[in-house]
Scaffold this motif. Structure first.
Motif, PDB file in Angstrom:
ATOM      1  N   TYR A 120      96.791 -44.415 -31.371  1.00 13.22           N
ATOM      2  CA  TYR A 120      95.743 -45.442 -31.527  1.00 13.22           C
ATOM      3  C   TYR A 120      94.768 -45.488 -30.368  1.00 13.22           C
ATOM      4  O   TYR A 120      95.079 -45.349 -29.246  1.00 13.22           O
ATOM      5  CB  TYR A 120      96.664 -46.801 -31.363  1.00 13.22           C
ATOM      6  N   ASP A 131     100.298 -52.442 -34.319  1.00 12.94           N
ATOM      7  CA  ASP A 131     100.178 -51.095 -35.037  1.00 12.94           C
ATOM      8  C   ASP A 131     101.696 -50.596 -34.753  1.00 12.94           C
ATOM      9  O   ASP A 131     102.194 -50.115 -35.903  1.00 12.94           O
ATOM     10  CB  ASP A 131      99.441 -50.154 -34.492  1.00 12.94           C
ATOM     11  N   ASP A 153      91.918 -47.255 -29.700  1.00 13.01           N
ATOM     12  CA  ASP A 153      91.312 -48.650 -28.818  1.00 13.01           C
ATOM     13  C   ASP A 153      92.079 -48.936 -27.708  1.00 13.01           C
ATOM     14  O   ASP A 153      92.806 -49.697 -28.047  1.00 13.01           O
ATOM     15  CB  ASP A 153      90.948 -49.406 -30.021  1.00 13.01           C
ATOM     16  N   GLY A 162      91.685 -49.730 -37.819  1.00 14.40           N
ATOM     17  CA  GLY A 162      92.605 -50.327 -36.827  1.00 14.40           C
ATOM     18  C   GLY A 162      93.606 -51.270 -37.826  1.00 14.40           C
ATOM     19  O   GLY A 162      94.371 -51.837 -37.206  1.00 14.40           O
ATOM     20  N   GLY A 179      96.314 -55.047 -30.867  1.00 16.12           N
ATOM     21  CA  GLY A 179      96.309 -54.245 -32.015  1.00 16.12           C
ATOM     22  C   GLY A 179      97.135 -53.163 -31.985  1.00 16.12           C
ATOM     23  O   GLY A 179      97.879 -52.944 -32.883  1.00 16.12           O
TER      24      GLY A 179
END
Lengths: 99, 299
Positions: B200, B212, B202, B172, B208
Motif C-alpha cells: 500500500y 486495506d 500511500d 486505493g 486507508g
C-alpha cells in the motif's frame, strides 16, 4: 588481480562510502577521506588492506570517501569497484575471494 | 520439510539491497520478514554493486531472527542466476521470484537454488522460495504455481504490475484487486501454502492502509508486503488475535474435546452454536497467538 581500468562503486549517502580504483604504481596507494577518521581511520585502512589482499590486488591507487560505512559496506564497495574494473559481473567467487 | 516454511509472516518489508543505510538495522522495527530487493529498487547500472552489498549484509549483519528474503531480478533478465548464487552463498532464508507466470518459472529457480546450495555447501532444502504474481496470466495459473515446488512457502500479489496488465490502476479502494486477491488466496489455501498481499503505497493515508489490511485479513491473507516501518504496527495489531478471540478459541477447543468424548456433536459456547467445523479455526487462533507472543494459556 590487475586493475584494468578506473572504476567506482558506492555513493556519498550516509552509511555508505564511495570507492575509486585505478591502476597503481607498483604498490597499494590509499587515500582516505572520512569525517570519523580519528576514531575509525585505522579500522577502515585495516578492512581495505585485508579486502585487497583477499582479492589479490597488489598494485592499485584506491580512494575512499567514507560517510560512516560499516565494515561490510566498505568491503562491498571495494569489491564492487575492483570487479567493475575487470568488467566481471558473473561467476563471482562468493565465499572465496569475496567474503 | 524446512521448519520455516510455515513461520509467521505478517509483514514483509521491502528494502533496497543497494542502500547500506536501509539494510544495516531494519530489525529494530521488528517486521517478521525483510525483502532485500535486487529488482525494481536497484537501477540497471547498480545491479552488480547491489549484490556485493547484499552478500556482506547477509553474512555480517545479525538480523535477530527476522527472516531474510531476497527479491531477485526477473527470469527474462541476465541477472537472476548470479542473484541466486550471491543470495544463497550469503545465507539468505528465501528467494522471491518476480513476475511468476507458470510452474516452470518456479522449477527453473528451484533448480538454480539447488545447484547453488551444492556449490556453497548449504543443506539441501535450506533455502525456501516464494513467487510473486504480477499479471493476469499469473493469476490464472496460480494453482499450478503454488504446487510447483516443495520449497515454495507462499505466493504474493504484486498490485502495480498486475493492474497495468489488467489495464486499470491502483485506486486505493481495492476494487481493481478483488478478483486477483480472491483467486490467489484460494489457490494458496488449496495448495497448503501462504499468501501475501501487495504493498500500500500511500504513506499519507494510514487510515486507508488500516482499512486495506482489515480487508485482506478477512479475505484470508497471511500477511502484507510493506514499504515503511510505520506500517508494521498496524498490520501486527490487526493480525494478532485479541484477548477476547483467544479466550473464545480456548473455550471452543476445550469444549469440543470434552463434548466429543461424551458423544455430543453440537453445543453452544457463549451463546454461539459450535461444532467440529470450528475446531481448526480455534486451533489456528491459538497458534497465531503463540507465534505472535501474546498467548498465556496452556493449550
Amino acid at each position: 588481480m590487475e586493475i584494468k581500468k578506473p572504476a567506482m562503486a558506492g555513493t556519498l549517502e550516509s552509511s555508505d562510502c564511495q570507492v575509486t580504483v585505478e591502476a597503481g604504481e607498483g604498490k597499494i596507494d590509499l587515500e582516505l577521506n572520512s569525517a570519523v577518521i580519528n576514531q575509525f581511520g585505522n579500522q577502515i585502512r585495516k578492512v581495505t588492506f585485508e579486502t585487497l589482499e583477499r582479492l589479490g590486488v597488489k598494485d592499485v591507487k584506491i580512494t575512499i570517501v567514507d560517510k560512516g560505512a560499516l565494515d561490510c559496506t566498505i568491503k562491498a564497495r571495494i569489491e564492487g569497484a575492483v570487479y567493475r574494473s575487470l568488467e566481471q559481473i558473473e561467476h563471482l567467487p562468493w565465499g572465496g575471494a569475496i567474503r | 520439510m524446512n521448519p520455516n516454511k510455515k513461520r509467521l509472516r505478517r509483514t514483509m518489508m521491502f528494502l533496497n539491497a543497494q542502500k547500506p543505510g536501509l539494510i544495516k538495522d531494519p530489525y529494530i522495527y521488528k517486521p517478521d520478514s525483510i525483502m532485500l530487493d535486487l529488482e525494481d529498487a536497484v537501477a540497471e547500472n547498480q545491479k552488480d554493486a547491489a549484490r556485493f552489498s547484499l552478500y556482506h549484509a547477509l553474512q555480517e549483519i545479525d538480523y535477530r531472527g527476522v527472516e531474510r528474503v531476497v527479491r531477485i531480478n526477473a527470469l527474462d533478465t541476465p541477472y537472476w542466476k548470479e542473484d541466486i548464487r550471491c543470495s544463497v552463498a550469503g545465507g539468505c532464508d528465501a528467494i522471491r521470484i518476480p513476475k511468476t507466470e507458470c510452474a516452470n518459472d518456479v522449477k527453473l529457480v528451484e533448480s538454480a537454488v539447488e545447484y547453488a546450495e551444492r556449490e556453497f555447501g548449504r543443506p539441501k532444502g535450506s533455502v525456501l522460495i516464494m513467487a510473486a504474481i504480477e499479471s493476469a496470466r499469473g493469476v490464472m495459473k496460480a494453482l499450478e504455481i503454488c504446487e510447483a515446488s516443495d520449497r515454495l512457502f507462499g505466493i504474493a500479489l504484486s498490485g502495480g504490475d498486475y493492474t497495468k496488465d489488467l489495464q486499470t490502476h491502483i485506486t486505493g479502494t481495492g476494487i481493481e484487486l478483488m478478483g486477483a486477491r480472491q483467486n490467489l488466496v484460494i489457490a494458496a489455501r488449496a495448495a497448503g501454502i501462504q499468501c501475501f498481499d501487495t504493498v500500500y503505497t500511500d504513506l499519507d493515508n494510514m487510515e486507508g492502509f488500516r482499512q486495506d489490511v482489515q480487508n485482506i485479513h478477512l479475505m484470508g491473507f497471511d500477511g502484507k508486503s510493506i514499504i515503511n516501518p510505520r506500517q508494521i504496527s498496524i498490520v501486527h495489531e490487526i493480525y494478532t488475535p485479541s484477548e477476547k478471540d483467544i479466550i473464545f478459541a480456548e473455550k471452543v477447543v476445550t469444549e469440543i474435546d470434552t463434548k466429543k468424548a461424551q458423544g455430543i456433536g453440537v453445543f453452544t459456547v457463549d451463546g454461539k452454536m459450535i461444532d467440529i467445523a470450528f475446531y481448526d479455526g480455534a486451533k489456528r487462533t491459538i497458534e497465531l497467538a503463540k507465534t505472535s507472543g501474546v498467548y498465556k494459556g496452556d493449550l
